[in-house]
Design an enzyme around this catalytic site. Structure first.
Site, mmCIF file in Angstrom:
data_model
loop_
_atom_site.group_PDB
_atom_site.id
_atom_site.type_symbol
_atom_site.label_atom_id
_atom_site.label_comp_id
_atom_site.label_asym_id
_atom_site.label_seq_id
_atom_site.Cartn_x
_atom_site.Cartn_y
_atom_site.Cartn_z
ATOM 1 C CE1 TYR A 124 7.702 0.848 -3.120
ATOM 2 C CE2 TYR A 124 5.711 2.006 -2.903
ATOM 3 C CZ TYR A 124 6.833 1.405 -2.355
ATOM 4 O OH TYR A 124 7.261 1.607 -1.265
ATOM 5 C CD GLU A 156 -2.048 -1.709 2.469
ATOM 6 O OE1 GLU A 156 -3.126 -2.366 2.831
ATOM 7 O OE2 GLU A 156 -1.514 -1.537 3.531
#
Length: 157
Positions: A125, A113
């Protein structure tokens, strides 16, 4: 094509309970009232989750990260880099370690998250193959900031 990031001058080592004061200082600076508590870190360490600290040559912690593996998946619990060492490759070094740990445990996918307003982390990411698969509305409290749920599938061997 972006320029390669110079290798950070840090070493990674297992995060231990006596490192928590330094970790909590970084947590407080980066996350304020949304920081993890000492009990949260203690719980992660006590449950044997994989946590590492990035140390500079003088011994100071400049970043830390942790992952929980519950096959077939792994969850990146946190990655944090001290403000003065951000954008110098430390986060990538930490993420590389977490993903290698997950692969060594045979996971098929890794999730995390990230705050919806944290563009730099999301970009990192994405470069590692994570894709947004969901949104947790108001996840971060008390700011009520949404969290993006991101997933990366491990290549089949």
């Amino acid at each position: 094509m972006r320029d390669p990031v110079a290798a950070p001058v840090v070493t990674l080592e297992r995060l231990r309970w006596f490192d928590l004061d330094e970790v909590l200082d970084i947590e407080d600076d980066l996350f304020g009232v949304e920081r993890w508590t000492p009990a949260m870190f203690w719980n992660e360490l006590a449950n044997g989750h994989h946590y590492v600290a990035a140390r500079e040559p003088g011994g100071a912690i400049v970043g830390y990260a942790g992952i929980a593996v519950v096959k077939p998946e792994a969850w990146v619990n946190n990655i944090a880099v001290r403000r003065d060492r951000q954008r110098a490759g430390v986060g990538r070094l930490l993420l590389d370690d977490l993903l290698a740990h997950a692969r060594s445990r045979g996971v098929t996918h890794t999730l995390l998250e990230v705050a919806a307003d944290n563009g730099p982390a999301q970009a990192m990411y994405e470069q590692y193959g994570f894709q947004t698969v969901g949104v947790r509305r108001g996840y971060y409290q008390p700011s009520n900031t949404d969290a993006l749920v991101m997933r990366r599938d491990e290549p089949s061997s």
